[in-house]
Scaffold this motif. Structure first.
Motif, PDB file in Angstrom:
ATOM      1  N   LEU A 378      78.515  -3.702  94.101  1.00  0.00           N
ATOM      2  CA  LEU A 378      79.612  -4.622  93.811  1.00  0.00           C
ATOM      3  C   LEU A 378      80.927  -3.899  93.585  1.00  0.00           C
ATOM      4  CD1 LEU A 378      77.879  -7.145  91.409  1.00  0.00           C
ATOM      5  CD2 LEU A 378      78.891  -7.695  93.627  1.00  0.00           C
ATOM      6  N   ARG A 379      82.021  -4.505  94.065  1.00  0.00           N
ATOM      7  CA  ARG A 379      83.341  -3.910  93.894  1.00  0.00           C
ATOM      8  C   ARG A 379      83.960  -4.263  92.542  1.00  0.00           C
ATOM      9  NH1 ARG A 379      86.231  -2.813  99.019  1.00  0.00           N
ATOM     10  NH2 ARG A 379      84.609  -2.667 100.603  1.00  0.00           N
ATOM     11  N   GLN A 380      83.431  -5.295  91.903  1.00  0.00           N
ATOM     12  CA  GLN A 380      83.971  -5.669  90.589  1.00  0.00           C
ATOM     13  C   GLN A 380      82.871  -6.349  89.780  1.00  0.00           C
ATOM     14  OE1 GLN A 380      86.042  -7.885  93.267  1.00  0.00           O
ATOM     15  NE2 GLN A 380      83.924  -8.557  93.454  1.00  0.00           N
ATOM     16  N   ASP A 381      83.146  -6.505  88.484  1.00  0.00           N
ATOM     17  CA  ASP A 381      82.211  -7.253  87.648  1.00  0.00           C
ATOM     18  C   ASP A 381      82.091  -8.645  88.239  1.00  0.00           C
ATOM     19  OD1 ASP A 381      82.360  -4.998  86.197  1.00  0.00           O
ATOM     20  OD2 ASP A 381      83.243  -5.900  84.398  1.00  0.00           O
ATOM     21  N   TRP A 386      76.735  -9.166  86.500  1.00  0.00           N
ATOM     22  CA  TRP A 386      76.670  -7.829  87.069  1.00  0.00           C
ATOM     23  C   TRP A 386      77.953  -7.054  86.817  1.00  0.00           C
ATOM     24  CZ3 TRP A 386      74.883 -12.095  90.036  1.00  0.00           C
ATOM     25  CH2 TRP A 386      73.503 -12.124  90.245  1.00  0.00           C
ATOM     26  N   LYS A 387      77.806  -5.743  86.685  1.00  0.00           N
ATOM     27  CA  LYS A 387      78.963  -4.863  86.508  1.00  0.00           C
ATOM     28  C   LYS A 387      79.337  -4.258  87.854  1.00  0.00           C
ATOM     29  CE  LYS A 387      79.342  -5.265  82.080  1.00  0.00           C
ATOM     30  NZ  LYS A 387      80.101  -6.496  82.039  1.00  0.00           N
ATOM     31  N   GLN A 388      80.559  -3.773  87.899  1.00  0.00           N
ATOM     32  CA  GLN A 388      81.029  -3.076  89.089  1.00  0.00           C
ATOM     33  C   GLN A 388      80.050  -1.952  89.432  1.00  0.00           C
ATOM     34  OE1 GLN A 388      84.905  -1.412  88.528  1.00  0.00           O
ATOM     35  NE2 GLN A 388      85.006  -0.551  90.580  1.00  0.00           N
ATOM     36  N   GLY A 389      79.691  -1.863  90.713  1.00  0.00           N
ATOM     37  CA  GLY A 389      78.776  -0.796  91.127  1.00  0.00           C
ATOM     38  C   GLY A 389      77.311  -1.203  91.123  1.00  0.00           C
ATOM     39  N   ASP A 390      76.978  -2.321  90.463  1.00  0.00           N
ATOM     40  CA  ASP A 390      75.585  -2.789  90.487  1.00  0.00           C
ATOM     41  C   ASP A 390      75.168  -3.168  91.904  1.00  0.00           C
ATOM     42  OD1 ASP A 390      75.443  -2.466  87.816  1.00  0.00           O
ATOM     43  OD2 ASP A 390      75.366  -4.596  87.297  1.00  0.00           O
ATOM     44  N   ASP A 391      73.895  -2.993  92.173  1.00  0.00           N
ATOM     45  CA  ASP A 391      73.374  -3.385  93.481  1.00  0.00           C
ATOM     46  C   ASP A 391      72.874  -4.824  93.450  1.00  0.00           C
ATOM     47  OD1 ASP A 391      73.921  -1.139  94.817  1.00  0.00           O
ATOM     48  OD2 ASP A 391      71.863  -0.375  94.952  1.00  0.00           O
ATOM     49  N   VAL A 392      73.371  -5.651  94.350  1.00  0.00           N
ATOM     50  CA  VAL A 392      72.864  -7.021  94.456  1.00  0.00           C
ATOM     51  C   VAL A 392      72.814  -7.424  95.926  1.00  0.00           C
ATOM     52  CG1 VAL A 392      73.664  -7.945  92.251  1.00  0.00           C
ATOM     53  CG2 VAL A 392      75.188  -7.957  94.213  1.00  0.00           C
ATOM     54  N   THR A 393      72.202  -8.568  96.179  1.00  0.00           N
ATOM     55  CA  THR A 393      72.264  -9.133  97.524  1.00  0.00           C
ATOM     56  C   THR A 393      73.100 -10.407  97.451  1.00  0.00           C
ATOM     57  OG1 THR A 393      70.359 -10.567  97.232  1.00  0.00           O
ATOM     58  CG2 THR A 393      69.923  -8.322  98.010  1.00  0.00           C
ATOM     59  N   LEU A 394      73.572 -10.845  98.605  1.00  0.00           N
ATOM     60  CA  LEU A 394      74.363 -12.075  98.652  1.00  0.00           C
ATOM     61  C   LEU A 394      73.533 -13.264  98.185  1.00  0.00           C
ATOM     62  CD1 LEU A 394      76.266 -11.514 102.005  1.00  0.00           C
ATOM     63  CD2 LEU A 394      77.230 -11.469  99.696  1.00  0.00           C
ATOM     64  N   LYS A 395      72.266 -13.245  98.533  1.00  0.00           N
ATOM     65  CA  LYS A 395      71.383 -14.334  98.115  1.00  0.00           C
ATOM     66  C   LYS A 395      71.331 -14.441  96.604  1.00  0.00           C
ATOM     67  CE  LYS A 395      67.840 -15.489 101.466  1.00  0.00           C
ATOM     68  NZ  LYS A 395      66.414 -15.471 101.810  1.00  0.00           N
ATOM     69  N   GLU A 396      71.262 -13.277  95.949  1.00  0.00           N
ATOM     70  CA  GLU A 396      71.207 -13.286  94.483  1.00  0.00           C
ATOM     71  C   GLU A 396      72.478 -13.882  93.898  1.00  0.00           C
ATOM     72  OE1 GLU A 396      68.302  -9.463  93.523  1.00  0.00           O
ATOM     73  OE2 GLU A 396      70.409  -9.114  93.962  1.00  0.00           O
ATOM     74  N   ILE A 516      80.623 -20.336  98.012  1.00  0.00           N
ATOM     75  CA  ILE A 516      80.087 -19.647  96.834  1.00  0.00           C
ATOM     76  C   ILE A 516      79.800 -18.197  97.184  1.00  0.00           C
ATOM     77  CG2 ILE A 516      78.129 -19.554  95.249  1.00  0.00           C
ATOM     78  CD1 ILE A 516      78.031 -22.630  95.360  1.00  0.00           C
ATOM     79  N   LEU A 517      79.219 -17.982  98.356  1.00  0.00           N
ATOM     80  CA  LEU A 517      78.929 -16.628  98.822  1.00  0.00           C
ATOM     81  C   LEU A 517      80.204 -15.782  98.880  1.00  0.00           C
ATOM     82  CD1 LEU A 517      76.827 -15.874 102.039  1.00  0.00           C
ATOM     83  CD2 LEU A 517      78.967 -14.714 101.634  1.00  0.00           C
ATOM     84  N   MET A 518      81.212 -16.297  99.579  1.00  0.00           N
ATOM     85  CA  MET A 518      82.433 -15.531  99.792  1.00  0.00           C
ATOM     86  C   MET A 518      83.172 -15.258  98.481  1.00  0.00           C
ATOM     87  SD  MET A 518      82.812 -14.789 102.965  1.00  0.00           S
ATOM     88  CE  MET A 518      82.650 -15.274 104.673  1.00  0.00           C
ATOM     89  N   SER A 519      83.265 -16.267  97.643  1.00  0.00           N
ATOM     90  CA  SER A 519      84.030 -16.127  96.412  1.00  0.00           C
ATOM     91  C   SER A 519      83.350 -15.160  95.448  1.00  0.00           C
ATOM     92  CB  SER A 519      84.202 -17.505  95.762  1.00  0.00           C
ATOM     93  OG  SER A 519      84.919 -17.393  94.575  1.00  0.00           O
ATOM     94  N   ALA A 520      82.048 -15.324  95.288  1.00  0.00           N
ATOM     95  CA  ALA A 520      81.326 -14.433  94.386  1.00  0.00           C
ATOM     96  C   ALA A 520      81.418 -12.991  94.899  1.00  0.00           C
ATOM     97  CB  ALA A 520      79.862 -14.862  94.286  1.00  0.00           C
ATOM     98  N   TYR A 521      81.337 -12.830  96.196  1.00  0.00           N
ATOM     99  CA  TYR A 521      81.406 -11.486  96.763  1.00  0.00           C
ATOM    100  C   TYR A 521      82.802 -10.886  96.614  1.00  0.00           C
ATOM    101  CZ  TYR A 521      82.106  -7.819 100.151  1.00  0.00           C
ATOM    102  OH  TYR A 521      82.457  -6.639 100.736  1.00  0.00           O
ATOM    103  N   ALA A 522      83.824 -11.647  97.026  1.00  0.00           N
ATOM    104  CA  ALA A 522      85.156 -11.056  97.141  1.00  0.00           C
ATOM    105  C   ALA A 522      85.886 -10.952  95.813  1.00  0.00           C
ATOM    106  CB  ALA A 522      85.998 -11.877  98.125  1.00  0.00           C
ATOM    107  N   ILE A 523      85.733 -11.946  94.933  1.00  0.00           N
ATOM    108  CA  ILE A 523      86.499 -11.870  93.693  1.00  0.00           C
ATOM    109  C   ILE A 523      85.648 -11.976  92.443  1.00  0.00           C
ATOM    110  CG2 ILE A 523      88.671 -12.658  94.712  1.00  0.00           C
ATOM    111  CD1 ILE A 523      88.073 -15.410  93.818  1.00  0.00           C
ATOM    112  N   GLY A 524      84.326 -12.028  92.638  1.00  0.00           N
ATOM    113  CA  GLY A 524      83.433 -11.938  91.489  1.00  0.00           C
ATOM    114  C   GLY A 524      83.339 -13.183  90.648  1.00  0.00           C
ATOM    115  N   GLU A 525      83.838 -14.320  91.147  1.00  0.00           N
ATOM    116  CA  GLU A 525      83.673 -15.561  90.376  1.00  0.00           C
ATOM    117  C   GLU A 525      83.358 -16.723  91.311  1.00  0.00           C
ATOM    118  OE1 GLU A 525      87.533 -15.690  88.506  1.00  0.00           O
ATOM    119  OE2 GLU A 525      88.272 -17.176  89.938  1.00  0.00           O
ATOM    120  N   VAL A 526      82.937 -17.831  90.723  1.00  0.00           N
ATOM    121  CA  VAL A 526      82.596 -18.992  91.542  1.00  0.00           C
ATOM    122  C   VAL A 526      83.884 -19.604  92.096  1.00  0.00           C
ATOM    123  CG1 VAL A 526      80.452 -19.520  90.336  1.00  0.00           C
ATOM    124  CG2 VAL A 526      82.595 -20.527  89.522  1.00  0.00           C
TER     125      VAL A 526
END
Length: 875
Positions: A378-381, A386-396, A516-526
RNA sequence: GGACGCUUAGCUCAGUUGGUUAGAGCGUCUCGUUUACACCGAGAAGGCCGUAGGUUCGAGCCCUACAGCGUCCACCA
């Protein structure tokens, strides 16, 4: 202003456009121009789901606009800093297909070939621009208070910047990847499709059971014999005794003149009870088989090309044939060789393209994918978990956003559907071979690949493909607010997550999940706190509106006829989340009648009261209506906060029509001295109605001489008219039931409505006092010439009991004797005829012996009843 | 095949954690120009709350089964 000229009937068509123009000119759609109380208020933002630039708006859009505008107006009046961003969607494939069809209609054979990429795209852009203008006009017609100064387009320059940035990030993180995999291919439009763009069509197909050649020991079944040139295995269930001896062996049968190589494999996915229990595996042309091929490391042989024709792999006598021709030829050849064991018709679900309707083929191609199961840093919390740097999948990310309640879906049952969809989600193919859309920002030079929005230099060639339209709309909530431009995004940061996404449940997967996918990925929020899914607008019989059925109701036809307010009301009332709403012209007409009712209530007040003064002593009725209004205000506010629009509207309508118009206004005519209360109630009622029917309320508001426009008037407080007196409200209810009972008594006894009757009430205690104090009101409401109170009802008067009170009517002189006599004569004749027919039936022995006992008994009872009636009438 | 939804007045639908006599709009019937409104007013009729069981003092609401209608997903080659 008494004496002012106010038309008897409200004509929406003469006022709506002017009012909208005034709102727009006042700048109140733009949050920056709102009054101070809004500036310090909480931000409240809705992104308008951008309508496709493929034509005009339909009822579904009208429904969306009505709901969103209601929410925006409600929250604006409540003092929030409201921003409603309008926009349109380029809709990539839909728009391109639409324009292509138009050009073909105009006489072109193959528009893309004839025009070439540039000229063709110019046509599409021109069409899209025209469509956007139509849409803008229609959105205005619906009364939408959206901020036009911030209109966005999913394909404008800033959104292109966002798309490119997002692509680059995802590519760097390894979740966008190029790969050679089986995809959905639309041979008609020569492009890939995502799983969601493929629909199924129910048809029947021939299921053939045969062996590849005479020496092959296992028979297989298929509806796609032409793909069997691409078989590289035959799969059986591991426990199937019939085939155990063959597992692991490889055969090289000669199938219809082409030698193929198949290995017998064991896989639990095979259903031993279907057909022969053996399945020819075609890794190239079936996603299920492709998965199996991965498990068993099978080779892939492509026998159908992108042109929908057989490849050289199918052998020289088949290469170049269409799929259909090949299928018939294989069938024929198998039959001739005596290999065909069985042929039967079975029902089949054929995959077809959502746009265009052509048959979709599955075949392997080199395409771009978003990998939903691949972990990345992850690029940000993110999402508070999750914290920045944590490993996740988009599904999660997609799962947690909803699971944690950060986004709540209404109605609740769609949560399940959402999770189910996520669980079964496969990698998302995002590259399309169509021309209209965001071109993939990837450049190639030999084996080098570079992600960049502009050319990296000489000799680099850009990927000609474009992105799936949902890629850009997935980023809508934040790209429309300026992301990734730091300065812009900072300016709008407070509006994100947006308050609510309001859309049809039919695009939950297409769009909601991807946002939800894009927002959570790109800016870390819903992307939004709430999802409100409205139902589909159907015709009065519950059918989908379609041109072929001829049952389409067009908002643009209804608005000039009944007014926007009426159209809005008919879409809001009777609509609950996720429930389809049935619409008929009669329904719209009913709400047009209501807008006129509100108009006439106001007209009465405006014409019969002075702007100031008239503050008489408050009566029981005054305290009652104030109490009722306060209660309704509190309840309506609560309901709107919970998205219960229909229920809120019904309560308001009940108050407006039944309590205010039918009771209070009638009383006001007798009691007098009500100018202040009448105006106060109207001044509270109009704001309450404003989010539902903005035009007529704003119009009346102006007529009342208010200096601030209604659109920014504060939402009424629940006790805005002072403490209502609940005790008095209850006392008034007693009066109400007395009056209702007296009215029924009059009607039952055939009293001419115009006739004045004498009324006596036997009442005691508080009720007695009530009646004494409100004699004038009661006599007006029930047209009584005199009211008296007695200990007992006078002899010979008609009576009815109302609660603890007896109402008695002196009917002397109140009934039109001649008319009554004629009526009874008619009734008597009818009753005699009825009784006669019953007697005849009962006299019939054949009937009485055959008919069930209870039927006969019932008829006897009815006869007795009729005879009693005859007797009474004869008196 | 899996999941979900719906079934309440002639029609379209409400019915909030199970609690007196189940509501609304439209339509129907009767009556009515009473100085806001006929795009109106007054009154009335109309419901075994899909079927069958069960839980409960009490079920439109909870449980089970069944039936009919509808939607989504997956797909048997």
């Amino acid at each position: 202003m008494p004496g002012k000229d106010l038309p008897k009937a409200y004509d929406a068509s003469t006022v709506e456009d002017a009012i909208y123009a005034e709102w727009e000119a006042s700048g109140m759609f733009n949050p920056d121009n709102l009054p101070d109380r809004n500036q310090s208020g909480e931000p409240y933002c809705i992104m308008m789901p951008p309508p496709n630039r493929t034509g005009t708006l339909h009822m579904g859009h009208a429904s969306m606009l009505a709901i969103e505008d209601l929410l925006i107006r409600f929250h604006r009046m409540q003092g929030k800093k409201t921003l409603w961003v309008p926009g349109t969607d380029h809709a990539a494939i839909s728009t391109q297909v639409k324009v292509e069809q138009l050009l073909i209609k105009e006489g072109m054979k193959d528009p893309r070939k004839e025009l070439g990429r540039e000229a063709f795209l110019q046509k599409v852009v021109a069409f899209a621009e025209g469509s956007a203008n139509t849409i803008r006009n229609q959105v205005r017609k619906m009364g939408s208070s959206c901020d036009w100064s911030r209109e966005r387009y999913t394909f404008d320059d800033d959104r292109n910047v966002a798309v490119n940035a997002l692509f680059k990030m995802m590519h760097e993180d390894g979740i966008i990847e190029r790969g050679y995999r089986v995809v959905n291919w639309d041979p008609q439009f020569q492009t890939t499709l995502s799983d969601d763009e493929v629909l199924t069509k129910e048809t029947t197909a021939k299921l053939l059971t045969f062996t590849y050649d005479a020496d092959f020991p296992i028979a297989i079944s298929t509806t796609r014999p032409e793909t069997k040139f691409g078989d590289t295995a035959v799969a059986v269930h591991p426990d199937d005794a019939r085939y155990k001896e063959f597992i692991g062996k490889t055969f090289t049968p000669m199938f219809c003149g082409k030698q193929i190589s198949v290995t017998v494999i064991a896989d639990v996915a095979v259903d031993p009870t279907f057909g022969t229990g053996a399945l020819g595996v075609t890794p190239a042309h079936s996603m299920v088989d492709a998965d199996m091929a991965v498990r068993h490391e099978l080779p892939t042989v492509v026998v159908i090309g992108a042109d929908g024709k057989m490849t050289a792999e199918a052998g020289p006598s088949y290469a170049g044939l269409t799929v259909k021709e090949a299928r018939e030829k294989v069938e024929h050849q198998l039959e001739q060789q005596g290999l065909l064991q069985k042929m039967e018709e079975i029902p089949q679900n054929l995959p077809v393209a959502e746009r265009g309707g052509g048959v979709v083929e599955q075949l392997p191609m080199r395409q771009w994918f978003i990998r939903v199961n691949r972990p990345f840093a992850l690029r940000q919390d993110t999402l508070g978990k999750w914290k920045q740097g944590d490993d996740v999948t988009l599904k999660e990310l997609m799962t947690y956003a909803v699971e944690s309640g950060q986004t709540s879906i209404m109605p609740d049952r769609f949560r399940k559907t959402y999770f189910h969809w996520i669980n079964n989600l496969r990698d998302w193919c995002i590259s399309r071979q169509i021309w209209f859309g965001h071109q993939i920002p990837v450049w190639y030079k030999g084996d080098d690949t570079r992600v960049s929005p502009t050319s990296p230099g000489d000799g680099w060639e850009r990927d000609p493909d474009t992105l799936d339209t949902w890629f850009s709309s997935g980023a809508w909530t934040f790209s429309a607010l300026g992301w990734p431009n730091k300065e812009e995004w900072q300016k709008y940061r407070a509006y994100h997550p947006t308050a609510v996404l309001e859309t049809g449940y039919d695009i939950l997967f297409f769009w909601v999940a991807r946002m939800i996918l894009m927002s959570a990925y790109a800016i870390g929020e819903v992307p939004f706190k709430d999802v409100y899914l409205h139902g589909l607008v159907r015709d009065e019989q519950g059918r989908k509106m379609s041109k072929s059925l001829g049952n389409v109701l067009d908002p643009l036809d209804l608005i000039p006829k009944y007014g926007t307010d009426a159209v809005r009301l008919s879409l809001l009332m009777g609509s609950t989340p996720g429930q389809d709403v049935k619409l008929s012209e009669a329904k719209v007409e009913g709400f047009r009648n209501f807008t006129n009712k509100l108009w006439n209530i106001s007209r009465f007040i405006l014409l019969s009261t002075e702007g100031t003064g008239g503050e008489g002593q408050k009566t029981l009725a005054d305290r009652w209506i104030i109490d009722r209004l306060n209660t309704a205000t509190a309840s309506v506010t609560k309901k709107l906060e919970r998205y219960e629009f229909s229920s809120a509207g019904e309560e308001l309508r009940d108050f407006t029509w039944n309590d205010f118009a039918d009771w209070y206004l009638e009383i006001a005519k007798v009691e007098g001295g009500k100018d202040a209360v009448l105006r106060q109630v109207l001044k509270t009622l109009l704001p309450l109605w404003h989010p539902f029917m903005p035009f007529v309320t704003e119009h009346i508001w102006k007529e009342m001489g208010s200096d601030t426009p209604l659109i920014i008037t504060p939402w009424p407080a629940a006790n805005g008219l002072g403490e209502g007196d609940t005790q008095d409200a209850m006392r008034f209810e007693i009066l109400r039931s007395l009056v209702t009972d007296a009215r029924r008594l009059r009607a039952e006894n055939g009293v001419e409505p115009a006739k004045q009757v004498e009324i006596t009430l036997t009442a005691s205690g508080t009720v007695k006092k009530l009646v004494e104090e409100n004699q004038r009101v009661i006599s007006h409401l029930i047209r009584a010439s005199a009211i008296s109170i007695a200990d007992a009802a006078p002899e010979g008067w008609a009576t009815t009991v109302s609660g603890t009170t007896t109402v008695a009517l002196n009917l002397t002189g109140a009934v039109d004797v001649e008319k009554e006599r004629a009526k009874s004569a008619k009734e008597l004749t009818e009753a005699r005829a009825y009784a006669e027919s019953l007697r005849a039936k009962l006299a019939n022995e054949e009937f009485t012996s055959k008919a069930p006992a209870h039927v006969v008994a019932g008829m006897k009872e009815k006869l007795e009843e009729a005879e009693g009636k005859i007797e009474a009438l004869e008196k």
